[in-house]
Design a protein around this motif. Sequence first.
Motif, mmCIF file in Angstrom:
data_model
loop_
_atom_site.group_PDB
_atom_site.id
_atom_site.type_symbol
_atom_site.label_atom_id
_atom_site.label_comp_id
_atom_site.label_asym_id
_atom_site.label_seq_id
_atom_site.Cartn_x
_atom_site.Cartn_y
_atom_site.Cartn_z
ATOM 1 N N VAL A 154 46.392 36.269 25.929
ATOM 2 C CA VAL A 154 46.359 37.447 26.802
ATOM 3 C C VAL A 154 44.964 37.595 27.377
ATOM 4 C CG1 VAL A 154 46.620 39.952 26.933
ATOM 5 C CG2 VAL A 154 48.187 38.614 25.507
ATOM 6 N N LEU A 155 44.888 37.701 28.681
ATOM 7 C CA LEU A 155 43.637 37.952 29.396
ATOM 8 C C LEU A 155 43.776 39.298 30.103
ATOM 9 C CD1 LEU A 155 43.184 34.394 30.966
ATOM 10 C CD2 LEU A 155 42.235 35.251 28.810
ATOM 11 N N TYR A 156 42.865 40.218 29.823
ATOM 12 C CA TYR A 156 43.003 41.562 30.374
ATOM 13 C C TYR A 156 41.689 42.031 30.986
ATOM 14 C CZ TYR A 156 40.762 42.944 25.964
ATOM 15 O OH TYR A 156 39.893 43.065 24.907
ATOM 16 N N ASP A 157 41.810 42.806 32.046
ATOM 17 C CA ASP A 157 40.630 43.379 32.691
ATOM 18 C C ASP A 157 39.920 44.307 31.716
ATOM 19 O OD1 ASP A 157 39.136 45.502 34.371
ATOM 20 O OD2 ASP A 157 39.676 44.023 35.896
ATOM 21 N N PHE A 192 41.531 38.051 25.291
ATOM 22 C CA PHE A 192 40.169 38.026 25.816
ATOM 23 C C PHE A 192 40.097 38.890 27.079
ATOM 24 C CE2 PHE A 192 41.272 33.912 23.966
ATOM 25 C CZ PHE A 192 40.330 33.830 22.935
ATOM 26 N N ARG A 193 39.033 39.641 27.202
ATOM 27 C CA ARG A 193 38.856 40.450 28.404
ATOM 28 C C ARG A 193 38.061 39.665 29.431
ATOM 29 N NH1 ARG A 193 34.711 45.093 26.064
ATOM 30 N NH2 ARG A 193 32.932 43.708 25.678
ATOM 31 N N PHE A 194 38.346 39.943 30.708
ATOM 32 C CA PHE A 194 37.534 39.374 31.784
ATOM 33 C C PHE A 194 36.842 40.507 32.525
ATOM 34 C CE2 PHE A 194 41.864 39.860 33.457
ATOM 35 C CZ PHE A 194 41.681 40.468 34.690
ATOM 36 N N LEU A 251 37.975 35.524 35.536
ATOM 37 C CA LEU A 251 39.337 35.267 35.081
ATOM 38 C C LEU A 251 39.655 33.775 35.173
ATOM 39 C CD1 LEU A 251 42.196 36.051 34.214
ATOM 40 C CD2 LEU A 251 42.695 36.579 36.617
ATOM 41 N N GLU A 252 39.276 33.136 36.274
ATOM 42 C CA GLU A 252 39.579 31.702 36.415
ATOM 43 C C GLU A 252 38.846 30.875 35.370
ATOM 44 O OE1 GLU A 252 40.221 28.257 39.731
ATOM 45 O OE2 GLU A 252 38.940 29.949 40.270
ATOM 46 N N ARG A 309 40.837 28.417 32.869
ATOM 47 C CA ARG A 309 40.508 26.991 32.681
ATOM 48 C C ARG A 309 40.339 26.656 31.203
ATOM 49 N NH1 ARG A 309 35.800 26.580 37.300
ATOM 50 N NH2 ARG A 309 37.166 26.313 39.123
ATOM 51 N N ARG A 310 39.794 27.602 30.462
ATOM 52 C CA ARG A 310 39.498 27.352 29.051
ATOM 53 C C ARG A 310 40.720 27.500 28.166
ATOM 54 N NH1 ARG A 310 34.723 30.374 25.540
ATOM 55 N NH2 ARG A 310 35.120 29.297 23.566
ATOM 56 N N TYR A 311 41.571 28.510 28.457
ATOM 57 C CA TYR A 311 42.630 28.865 27.509
ATOM 58 C C TYR A 311 44.047 28.512 27.969
ATOM 59 C CZ TYR A 311 38.886 31.581 25.373
ATOM 60 O OH TYR A 311 37.706 31.971 24.789
ATOM 61 N N ALA A 312 44.259 28.265 29.262
ATOM 62 C CA ALA A 312 45.618 28.005 29.747
ATOM 63 C C ALA A 312 45.977 26.540 29.537
ATOM 64 C CB ALA A 312 45.732 28.389 31.228
ATOM 65 N N GLN A 313 46.503 26.246 28.357
ATOM 66 C CA GLN A 313 46.905 24.888 28.026
ATOM 67 C C GLN A 313 48.391 24.688 28.322
ATOM 68 O OE1 GLN A 313 44.541 22.749 27.156
ATOM 69 N NE2 GLN A 313 43.061 24.448 27.264
ATOM 70 N N PRO A 314 48.825 23.471 28.626
ATOM 71 C CA PRO A 314 50.250 23.216 28.899
ATOM 72 C C PRO A 314 51.131 23.675 27.740
ATOM 73 C CG PRO A 314 48.915 21.316 29.521
ATOM 74 C CD PRO A 314 47.998 22.264 28.815
#
Length: 390
Positions: free
Chosen positions: A124-127, A147-149, A157-158, A162-167
């Motif tokens: 989860v990525l949140y503002d 993780f917050r962005f 966010l990008e 890149r770091r956490y969005a794995q297939p």
Amino acid sequence: MQINPPGTVQEQRPDALTKYLQHRLAQRDREGNLRRLPQPTTGIDFWSNDYLGLAAGAAATGEGTALPCGATGSRLLSGNSQQALDLESFLAAHHNQEAALLFNSGYDANLGLLSVLPNRHTVVLYDEYCHASMLDGIRLSPVKQAFRFRHNSAEDLEQKLRRYAQPGTPVLIALESVYSMEGSIAPLAAITGLAARYGAAVVVDEAHATGIFGAGGTGLVQQLGLEQQVTARVHTFGKALGCHGAAITGSRLLIDYLVNFARSFIYTTALPAQAIDAIARAYRYIGEQPALVVQLHDLVSYFRQQLQERGLRGWCDSITPIQSLLTGGNAATRSLAGRLRSQGISVSAVLSPTVPLGRERLRICLHAFNTRGEIDLLLNLLSSCPNPDL
């Protein structure tokens, strides 16, 4: 900006989140305990929680009201109604989605959605400025990676994508379209573009955009034509619509999943008929009075123009009805708010830790019923206050 016609059915995206929801519902169906809303029924009541018979509006005198005061139970037991189902059908069409589900408040909606949509494998990525209800939902979820962005930063966010969005890893991005403290507007096009590129789902809280942006108050996502890029939207009715409750709009799969797993929906007494009727009337009124929204935006423009002409500093950059003056410290904020109240002007003093230390502020909400004269009075008083940020 083109707005998609209401009622358009969007295609289901075969992403990791969709597959997870389908799997969980199919598993529950195989086990024979799939929840479905019961059909509204009439008959001798031996099932509701209306122990004294007051939910129907019957007072001690025996006189009733036009609409029931209480729903008597949860939607999955005695609390469902044709009125609720009809409103959900309207909300789905109005917000250009397959389905909608009513909740008792925006807090309940965010809590229910974000506590069950992610699983322990989801990222989860949140503002960083997301509302407490969204953060609480994430905290109650089984998520191990959240993780917050940086606020409204598509670049940050990008980097995290890149770091956490794995297939094969579900990724969920949570944000608001209009932020309640700053009045800032999210870069929705950029964020949904990133989500599509990295296979992430997007949840948008439209609490402070519903009723103010989009044709008929549909919100900012719809104004930008991004409905197909957003997995779930939360529309709350306690702000611009002037009543109570909330709804989540999305795919039929999403709504079926929430009916089965969202605890803040399953285990609470439903909204009463009076509240449901008020929501329907508010939507109808906004649709019939488009000049009201135009008047509000004109006042916002006048307010910002006056700030510029008067050279007033310390204000957050906002083109929404939410205008915030950073004051620096709880004591200074309380003092300034007190001075305004002594002159008959009601404002909100927002203190830390509600906002980060050093970001304390006066939060001023503009309304269609405010006048330019009232705005002038407010700014004249603020100009005369010995605040170093002015």
